[in-house]
Design a protein around this motif. Structure first.
Motif: not given
Length: 160
Positions: A24-25, A86-87, A110-113, A118
């Motif tokens: 995600r990062e 995340e956003r 929006e990014l969800e781990d 991701t």
């Protein structure tokens, strides 16, 4: 939303989801760092020759998409919310031939781990017409495919 936005415009929303085999990062950085945006911004067969980013809430961004026929499409906006990793919420407007912004829309990333992977959810609100909705839906779908492939390549996980 303001009362000057018609119900038809409010109902036009693009929602696209991608599962990306990258942390995600990293995916967040691909949305916020010019050196990465230059690699994927825009639909297939287009390049991004110019990208500027003032990554702070209220900061401006401006990008150019170069089409295969040589025509440039400029867009710009402001960052509304930045919550790494995340956003990301920003406004989006195409520029007209005089360099002035047209109809302003809002985009949310929006990014969800998912344990080293991701889930990317992209939403874009307030598209001004059905035609624009169709064009941007396909354009953003292609751009998200490009960002997914680029993220996986950067993470060293791209399938051969």
């Amino acid at each position: 939303m303001g009362s000057d936005v018609s119900p038809a415009v409010r109902s036009r929303e693009i929602v696209l989801v991608r599962e990306i085999d990258a942390p995600r990062e990293l995916v967040f950085r691909l949305w916020t760092e010019p050196k990465h945006l230059l690699k994927w911004w825009g639909p297939n067969n287009c390049s991004a020759p110019s990208v500027s980013v003032d990554l702070r809430e209220g900061g401006a961004w401006r990008h150019c998409i170069l089409a295969p026929d040589g025509k440039e499409y400029w867009s710009r906006g402001r960052y509304i919310e930045i919550t790494p990793p995340e956003r990301l919420v920003f406004t989006f407007a195409w520029e007209n031939s005089a360099g002035q912004p047209e109809h302003e829309m809002q985009a949310i990333v929006e990014l969800e781990d998912k344990g080293g992977r991701t889930k990317l959810t992209f939403r874009k609100h307030q598209l001004p017409s059905d035609t624009e909705f169709k064009l941007q839906s396909s354009g953003w779908a292609e751009a998200l495919d490009k960002v997914a492939a680029y993220a996986e390549e950067q993470a060293g996980r791209r399938a051969s």
